[in-house]
Design a protein around this motif. Structure first.
Motif, PDB file in Angstrom:
ATOM      1  N   ARG A  83      -1.212   8.283 -16.710  1.00  0.00           N
ATOM      2  CA  ARG A  83      -2.532   7.127 -16.197  1.00  0.00           C
ATOM      3  C   ARG A  83      -2.079   6.143 -17.325  1.00  0.00           C
ATOM      4  N   ALA A  84      -1.949   6.052 -18.557  1.00  0.00           N
ATOM      5  CA  ALA A  84      -1.681   5.211 -19.540  1.00  0.00           C
ATOM      6  C   ALA A  84      -0.603   4.364 -19.157  1.00  0.00           C
ATOM      7  N   ALA A  85       0.573   4.728 -18.485  1.00  0.00           N
ATOM      8  CA  ALA A  85       1.791   4.206 -18.386  1.00  0.00           C
ATOM      9  C   ALA A  85       1.637   3.552 -16.782  1.00  0.00           C
ATOM     10  N   ALA A  86       0.658   3.812 -16.142  1.00  0.00           N
ATOM     11  CA  ALA A  86       0.651   3.532 -14.758  1.00  0.00           C
ATOM     12  C   ALA A  86       0.546   1.723 -14.444  1.00  0.00           C
ATOM     13  N   PRO A  87      -0.314   1.115 -15.439  1.00  0.00           N
ATOM     14  CA  PRO A  87      -0.151  -0.249 -15.162  1.00  0.00           C
ATOM     15  C   PRO A  87       1.219  -0.908 -15.606  1.00  0.00           C
ATOM     16  N   GLN A  88       1.919  -0.515 -16.402  1.00  0.00           N
ATOM     17  CA  GLN A  88       3.309  -0.900 -17.075  1.00  0.00           C
ATOM     18  C   GLN A  88       4.279  -0.666 -15.993  1.00  0.00           C
ATOM     19  N   LEU A  89       4.118   0.422 -15.253  1.00  0.00           N
ATOM     20  CA  LEU A  89       5.105   0.878 -14.171  1.00  0.00           C
ATOM     21  C   LEU A  89       4.670   0.100 -12.770  1.00  0.00           C
ATOM     22  N   LEU A  90       3.642  -0.278 -12.597  1.00  0.00           N
ATOM     23  CA  LEU A  90       3.188  -1.083 -11.401  1.00  0.00           C
ATOM     24  C   LEU A  90       3.895  -2.557 -11.849  1.00  0.00           C
ATOM     25  N   MET A 144       0.775  -1.146  -0.013  1.00  0.00           N
ATOM     26  CA  MET A 144       0.113  -0.153  -0.009  1.00  0.00           C
ATOM     27  C   MET A 144       0.786   1.231  -0.275  1.00  0.00           C
ATOM     28  N   ALA A 145       2.100   1.348   0.781  1.00  0.00           N
ATOM     29  CA  ALA A 145       2.706   2.629   0.841  1.00  0.00           C
ATOM     30  C   ALA A 145       3.391   2.825  -0.510  1.00  0.00           C
ATOM     31  N   LEU A 146       3.736   1.714  -1.436  1.00  0.00           N
ATOM     32  CA  LEU A 146       4.404   1.935  -2.591  1.00  0.00           C
ATOM     33  C   LEU A 146       2.980   2.311  -3.566  1.00  0.00           C
ATOM     34  N   GLY A 147       2.107   1.697  -3.266  1.00  0.00           N
ATOM     35  CA  GLY A 147       0.977   1.942  -4.412  1.00  0.00           C
ATOM     36  C   GLY A 147       0.480   3.608  -3.965  1.00  0.00           C
ATOM     37  N   SER A 148       0.490   4.019  -2.959  1.00  0.00           N
ATOM     38  CA  SER A 148       0.332   5.463  -2.685  1.00  0.00           C
ATOM     39  C   SER A 148       1.411   6.358  -3.170  1.00  0.00           C
ATOM     40  N   ALA A 149       2.746   5.844  -3.386  1.00  0.00           N
ATOM     41  CA  ALA A 149       3.864   6.864  -3.549  1.00  0.00           C
ATOM     42  C   ALA A 149       4.228   6.547  -5.076  1.00  0.00           C
ATOM     43  N   PHE A 150       3.857   5.812  -5.719  1.00  0.00           N
ATOM     44  CA  PHE A 150       4.623   5.351  -7.116  1.00  0.00           C
ATOM     45  C   PHE A 150       4.223   6.411  -8.392  1.00  0.00           C
ATOM     46  N   PHE A 151       2.784   6.950  -8.137  1.00  0.00           N
ATOM     47  CA  PHE A 151       2.281   7.538  -9.555  1.00  0.00           C
ATOM     48  C   PHE A 151       3.162   8.764  -9.753  1.00  0.00           C
ATOM     49  N   SER A 152       3.340   9.746  -8.896  1.00  0.00           N
ATOM     50  CA  SER A 152       4.084  10.974  -9.271  1.00  0.00           C
ATOM     51  C   SER A 152       5.370  10.897  -9.684  1.00  0.00           C
ATOM     52  N   PRO A 153       6.425  10.111  -8.916  1.00  0.00           N
ATOM     53  CA  PRO A 153       7.849  10.106  -9.505  1.00  0.00           C
ATOM     54  C   PRO A 153       7.862   8.998 -10.740  1.00  0.00           C
ATOM     55  N   CYS A 154       7.023   8.043 -10.828  1.00  0.00           N
ATOM     56  CA  CYS A 154       7.122   7.175 -11.605  1.00  0.00           C
ATOM     57  C   CYS A 154       6.753   7.528 -13.077  1.00  0.00           C
ATOM     58  N   THR A 155       5.445   8.218 -13.012  1.00  0.00           N
ATOM     59  CA  THR A 155       4.809   8.772 -14.443  1.00  0.00           C
ATOM     60  C   THR A 155       5.593   9.970 -14.764  1.00  0.00           C
ATOM     61  N   SER A 156       6.044  10.644 -13.942  1.00  0.00           N
ATOM     62  CA  SER A 156       7.054  11.952 -14.304  1.00  0.00           C
ATOM     63  C   SER A 156       8.327  11.800 -15.133  1.00  0.00           C
ATOM     64  N   ALA A 157       8.814  10.442 -14.450  1.00  0.00           N
ATOM     65  CA  ALA A 157      10.069   9.998 -15.056  1.00  0.00           C
ATOM     66  C   ALA A 157       9.938   9.474 -16.545  1.00  0.00           C
ATOM     67  N   TRP A 158       8.595   8.633 -16.696  1.00  0.00           N
ATOM     68  CA  TRP A 158       8.289   7.937 -17.757  1.00  0.00           C
ATOM     69  C   TRP A 158       7.898   9.012 -18.641  1.00  0.00           C
TER      70      TRP A 158
END
Length: 288
Positions: free
Chosen positions: A240-247, A114-128
């Motif tokens: 948002r389109a990249a989120a499933p691949q990043l997860l 859950m902590a990672l699920g909360s934290a991933f979106f901003s840094p991971c999608t920004s980098a992607w």
């Protein structure tokens, strides 16, 4: 439920008790398991956001938890939350029960905590998005990253390496890069201009080192360097389109993201922690 609320711009949030939100069409009620404390929260609290929410408001733009009631998701579904105006135009995620627009909710795989699920979106999608859509990174290009110890910088380095880039640890005039992803701005950006190869580009992701910058326009023009800002609010659909691949990449260990956990009652301490230079990872309020 317990909830953090801001009553005046520039003032710290206050922990209060308010009635639980009620189910309504087009919204999903989520029992919060983790909520991220981010730099954008500090910006909104200062009253400096373009479209600030009405006061009093609850901060928090990201979270993860379990669905309680929804027309779109079954009760008990694990989800992450980001977007839909959460914490920017309406009440956010620093509360025990989140009333989120359906479009702000995404499925969280069982293998991602859950902590990672909360934290991933901003840094991971920004980098992607910075690498793939803004910079159009090509295999074999030389890439530098400022603020590489931060969450966005770390993920940017990991993705660039995975996509075949040649990472340069300390770009300079004698070892220039084709692409610099700058996560800190300020004087760091000014000093980096001479480290960009002619025809190269800089993607500006953040400005934690300073909001103002003075660039040598002759040098910028002579080196033919493109300065490209990353606006994730305009590019949220790409993220948002990249989120499933990043997860998937986080779940299988291809990407790693550090988190620093705080209790719900420690939101103010978490805000102070992210303001410190050199902190590593993302601050997360854990509700367990």
């Amino acid at each position: 439920m317990k909830v953090w609320r801001v009553h005046a711009w520039g003032q710290p949030p206050v922990l209060e008790e308010v009635p639980d939100p009620q189910p309504r069409a087009g919204h999903t009620l989520v029992r919060t398991a983790a909520a991220t404390v981010a730099h954008v929260d500090r910006t909104v609290m200062k009253g400096g956001f373009l479209q600030p929410p009405p006061l009093p408001y609850t901060p928090g733009v990201e979270a993860a938890g379990i669905v309680v009631q929804s027309d779109r998701f079954a009760p008990g579904t694990r989800v992450w939350l980001r977007g839909g105006g959460l914490g920017t135009r309406r009440d956010g995620t620093w509360c025990e029960l989140i009333d989120a627009p359906d479009e702000a909710v995404g499925l969280l795989p069982e293998g991602v905590d859950m902590a990672l699920g909360s934290a991933f979106f901003s840094p991971c999608t920004s980098a992607w998005v910075a690498l793939r859509h803004v910079a159009d990174l090509q295999p074999g290009e030389r890439v530098g990253v400022t603020g590489a110890s931060g969450a966005v910088g770390s993920i940017t380095r990991q993705l660039a390496r995975a996509w075949g880039a040649d990472l340069v640890e300390a770009p300079s005039a004698t070892e220039p890069v084709d692409l610099l992803v700058d996560t800190v701005g300020g004087p760091v950006l000014e000093q980096s201009l001479s480290a960009i190869a002619p025809g190269g580009r800089i993607v500006l992701v953040g400005y934690t080192a300073g909001e103002q910058v003075g660039l040598s326009l002759p040098l910028l023009m002579q080196r033919d360097v493109r300065l490209l800002p990353l606006n994730m609010y305009r590019r949220e659909a790409q993220g948002r389109a990249a989120a499933p691949q990043l997860l998937e990449l986080l779940q299988d260990g291809t990407l790693t993201l550090a988190t620093q956990r705080f209790t719900l009652e420690q939101a103010v301490q978490a805000l102070a922690w992210i303001a410190q230079r050199g902190h590593r990872g993302r601050a997360v309020l854990a509700f367990d």
